[in-house]
Design an enzyme around this catalytic site. Structure first.
Site, PDB file in Angstrom:
ATOM      1  N   TYR A 117      -1.716   0.725  10.619  1.00 27.88           N
ATOM      2  CA  TYR A 117      -1.685   0.224   9.251  1.00 27.88           C
ATOM      3  C   TYR A 117      -0.378   0.628   8.579  1.00 27.88           C
ATOM      4  CZ  TYR A 117      -3.463  -0.968   4.578  1.00 27.88           C
ATOM      5  OH  TYR A 117      -3.645  -1.510   3.330  1.00 27.88           O
TER       6      TYR A 117
ATOM      7  N   SER B 253       0.854  -1.187   0.000  1.00 29.70           N
ATOM      8  CA  SER B 253       0.000   0.000   0.000  1.00 29.70           C
ATOM      9  C   SER B 253       0.885   1.229   0.000  1.00 29.70           C
ATOM     10  CB  SER B 253      -0.897   0.010   1.254  1.00 29.70           C
ATOM     11  OG  SER B 253      -1.570   1.250   1.395  1.00 29.70           O
TER      12      SER B 253
END
Length: 258
Positions: free
Chosen positions: A151, A138
């Site tokens: 995250y 990501s």
């Protein structure tokens, strides 16, 4: 035996599902892997892909998957896509359980899959060919942002894992590829992250001109896997035009001749 066979984790929805479908359409034999048996059955019906239930946080499941892949014909590509985010809170206030779960799925899940399936890839690769390990990370693993610390930490770690693996495999015909998506509008990512709050999940994508789709990322993944064996796209960052950075997202129509 010449073949193209891929294992795709996190295949029950979103990017994983779309990747399985794209690979099948491109002539690959595919094993779609996920925890939810009912979703996998639907994936099998719709795409014809082979499917296996497996929780990447469970070592016994991963070992059983590797044995199945080896016994049923091997593989020359592994797409480690299982992952996800939980919560949207500051480092101070966020849940340690959410951090632990994100690390287990995104980082340790990738490590388990790599360790179990790398010997299968080695045994399967043919002269003049290249096996591939592709991790879906990501842009959260490239740039930190407020209330994304857990995250961010998991995806930074997953990215580091892939970078170290690439160095360790130097000299072997095995490519290590990192596909790092930006904002992708899927049915479950934000919904899961925000605890099932559908209105909050919808707000993430509201008024964003053309966020990425799961199929956009799947197309990128298939392209990377199908390049000639001497070509390795080490890291591919894919963002919608409306997203300049994780914290810089345009809402409303894009300006023309501004």
């Amino acid at each position: 035996m010449t073949f193209r066979r891929a294992v795709v984790t996190g295949a029950s929805s979103g990017i994983g599902w779309a990747t399985v479908a794209r690979l099948v359409d491109s002539g690959w034999k595919v094993i779609g892997v996920a925890r939810r048996a009912d979703r996998l059955e639907q994936l099998h019906r719709e795409t014809g892909a082979d499917v296996r239930t497996c929780d990447v946080t469970n070592q016994a499941d991963v070992d059983a998957l590797a044995a199945y892949v080896a016994e049923s014909g091997g593989a020359d590509a592994v797409v480690s896509n299982a992952g996800g985010a939980l919560g949207l809170a500051t480092v101070e206030e966020s849940s340690i359980d959410d951090w632990s779960r994100m690390y287990d799925v995104n980082v340790l899940g990738t490590k388990r899959i790599v360790s179990a399936l790398l010997p299968v890839l080695r045994a399967s690769v043919e002269p003049g060919r290249a096996a591939s390990i592709l991790g879906v990370t990501s842009i959260a693993g490239q740039v930190a942002y407020e209330k994304g610390g857990g995250y961010n930490a998991a995806k930074f770690a997953q990215r580091a894992l892939l970078q170290a693996l690439r160095l360790e495999l130097a000299g072997e015909p095995i490519r290590v590829i990192d596909v790092a998506p930006g904002l992708v509008h899927t049915e479950e990512f934000s919904l899961v992250r925000l605890g099932g709050d559908q209105s909050a999940a919808d707000a993430v994508y509201a008024d964003v001109p053309h966020p990425l789709t799961a199929d956009d990322i799947a197309e990128t993944i298939v392209h990377a896997l199908e390049l000639p064996p001497h070509v390795n796209l080490d890291q591919i960052t894919v963002k919608p035009v409306a997203q300049a950075a994780p914290h810089k997202l345009v809402k409303g129509e894009l300006k023309v001749n501004a």
